[in-house]
Design an enzyme around this catalytic site. Structure first.
Site, PDB file in Angstrom:
ATOM      1  N   LYS A  29       1.135  -1.281  -0.079  1.00 32.98           N
ATOM      2  CA  LYS A  29      -0.131  -0.114   0.006  1.00 32.98           C
ATOM      3  C   LYS A  29       0.779   1.239   0.000  1.00 32.98           C
ATOM      4  CE  LYS A  29      -3.986   2.198   2.584  1.00 32.98           C
ATOM      5  NZ  LYS A  29      -4.753   1.780   3.763  1.00 32.98           N
ATOM      6  N   SER A 104      -9.754   1.545   2.722  1.00 32.91           N
ATOM      7  CA  SER A 104      -8.881   2.156   2.003  1.00 32.91           C
ATOM      8  C   SER A 104      -7.725   1.509   1.129  1.00 32.91           C
ATOM      9  CB  SER A 104      -8.328   3.629   2.652  1.00 32.91           C
ATOM     10  OG  SER A 104      -7.292   2.982   3.469  1.00 32.91           O
ATOM     11  N   SER A 128      -9.915  -0.477   6.818  1.00 36.00           N
ATOM     12  CA  SER A 128      -9.346  -0.300   5.556  1.00 36.00           C
ATOM     13  C   SER A 128      -8.579  -1.679   5.034  1.00 36.00           C
ATOM     14  CB  SER A 128      -8.242   0.850   5.479  1.00 36.00           C
ATOM     15  OG  SER A 128      -9.010   1.789   5.513  1.00 36.00           O
TER      16      SER A 128
END
Lengths: 425, 94
Positions: A29, A104, A128
């Protein structure tokens, strides 16, 4: 295959070490610092930011032989449930291109689901990791607060967030967790309880005699396309010898409000560092400091980030702090207490991970409150600092993936991995 | 019950100054509307039982000694606008 926009930066690299992740591809990420490789947090503010050091988790996976294949798309600074707030455009759901990948950590989950990487690293502040894993039909683990070092993670809400693994199987996610768990002198909130773990060995589907509590508050008002697969999974656990129990945790009704107040308050403080001076985009040096900061932040931040910083500033401002922030902290303590009591009677707590199927692209843009409310089942875990796993249920291919969430007591990841692996068999 | 808070355009302008984020007129209006709705929802926290907040935490300190530092060149590569020497550039202090 259609481009699902899972990566912000792709990397050509070779793993050169032997170890637990030898030859395994990992997508990271883009809020986890990678030395010499730009780390944008999905924001225009950091579109050219190059970290001078690696995050501890990056050090660890490289030392274990992993091949880093890229930095993945995400909601800007982790603020979103769909990966649509990214400056780099939304990630598309690999199972249905009209739907979002969740957020996310949408890029990491979609990269794993589509086979672009074997493993993904995500971060979970209020769901997330679990939301996109559930929406993309893969496994995600949000570790106990303190199990994994946050050194090198770009902060959004420090008291809530953790880095965790995403994989196609429970065993795979557990294997990656074994590599990244453990205390770190560079993160004083990390714990040594995580060293020498053997989580991968726990993915044996053994749930005979395990007590599973289902809180009424987390199955109320759930989409019928979600509740069906959830109930089937619970039946499967029962067939394997687990004991299913209905429980109530009334504090969870207040979790979304408490979560957003705390997360936004911490965001307003953490994101104060983006002034355009040391990094980020600057917007002219003509005016005074206030004018320069305010212009840089106007140009560098997207709408959702502005919304959260402003609401956090409001919640912490003179005259309102007791009304919002102090009360939210009380709810946090209440939730923690109720979970502690629950774990005296049950081994794990189960619920659907998300109350709905993956959103259609563009669905949530106009109504932020509606998006916030869809985090009802994931945020209590972060407030209480507990571990949780999401595992895909058998889902109707015409509808979309459904995730089953298990929550455990602090540092009891083993039980979650057992329960999760029983569902996936 | 606490007194209801009313968010208006002036409130949003005031917090945007505190948070140091310039907003356009349209954004102020949109945020005013959305903040009313969101803050109204936060009022569900009005009814929360008294609960003792007790956390079992202790300070974690490392030994105070020299460690590795970041390299100057690597740190300065991220400034948006370069100065001739290695200094961070900011607006003039008047």
């Amino acid at each position: 295959m259609k481009d699902i926009n899972s990566f912000i930066t792709k990397i050509e690299s070779k793993g050169n070490k032997k170890g637990a992740l030898e030859g395994c591809t990992v997508a990271i990420k883009d809020n986890i610092s990678t030395k010499g490789i730009r780390t944008t947090c999905g924001s225009a503010m950091l579109k050219d930011y190059i970290p001078p050091y690696d995050a501890t988790v990056v050090d660890k996976i490289k030392a274990a032989g992993a091949i880093v294949v890229g930095k993945t798309n995400m909601d800007e600074f982790g603020m979103g449930t769909t990966t649509e707030t990214s400056f780099f455009g939304p990630t598309v759901n690999p199972h249905d291109e009209s739907r979002v990948a969740g957020g996310s950590s949408g890029g990491s989950a979609a990269a794993v689901a589509s086979g672009e990487a074997m493993f993904g690293l995500g971060t979970d502040t209020g769901g997330s990791i679990r939301c996109p894993a559930a929406f993309c039909g893969v496994v995600g683990i949000k570790p106990t607060y303190g199990l994994v070092s946050r050194y090198g993670l770009v902060a959004y809400a420090n008291s809530l967030e953790q880095i965790g693994p995403i994989a196609r199987t429970v065993e795979g996610a557990a294997r990656l967790l074994d590599v990244i768990a453990g205390g770190d002198v560079r993160d004083s909130t990390s714990s040594s309880d995580g060293k020498d773990t053997k989580y991968a060995d726990c993915a044996d589907g053994e749930v005979e005699g395990m007590t599973v509590g289902i809180p009424a508050e987390l199955v109320k008002g759930i989409d019928k396309n979600v509740i069906g697969p959830f109930e089937l999974s619970m039946d499967r656990l029962e067939e394997r010898g687990a004991i299913i129990k209905e429980i109530t945790l009334p504090s969870l009704e207040k979790a979304v409000a408490a979560y957003y107040i705390i997360a936004m308050s911490e965001a307003s403080s953490n994101l104060a560092r983006y002034d355009g001076v040391r990094y980020g985009i600057a917007s002219g040096f003509g005016g005074d400091w206030n004018q320069m900061f305010s212009a840089s932040r106007e140009n560098g931040f997207g709408k959702e980030v502005k919304r959260r910083i402003l609401l956090g500033t409001y919640a912490l401002s003179a005259g309102y702090q007791d009304r919002y922030y102090a009360k939210a902290q009380r709810v946090k303590a209440w939730i923690r207490k109720e979970f502690e009591n629950a774990f005296e009677d049950v081994d794990v707590v189960a619920s659907p991970t998300m109350p709905v199927l993956p959103f259609k692209l563009g669905e949530g843009e106009k109504d932020p409150l509606k998006m916030y409310l869809s985090d009802s089942n994931t945020v209590p875990v972060n407030l209480a600092g507990l571990p949780a796993i999401t595992v895909p249920a058998e889902w109707d291919k015409r509808e979309g993936p459904v995730g089953i969430q298990f929550v455990g007591a602090r540092f009891q990841e083993e039980k979650l991995i057992r329960a999760g692996s029983a569902v996936e068999r | 019950m606490s007194e209801r808070s009313v968010v208006d355009v002036e409130t949003v302008q005031h917090i945007s100054e505190l948070a140091k984020i310039n907003l356009e007129g349209e954004e102020v209006e949109m945020f005013t509307k959305q903040f009313r709705q969101i803050i109204n929802y936060f009022e569900i926290l009005d009814e929360v039982p008294e609960i003792e907040i007790r956390l079992d935490v202790k300070n974690v300190l490392r030994d105070d000694g020299e460690g590795e530092s970041l390299l100057r060149g690597e740190v300065f590569q991220n400034v948006d606008e370069n100065t001739k020497e290695d200094y961070f550039k900011g607006p003039k202090v008047r």
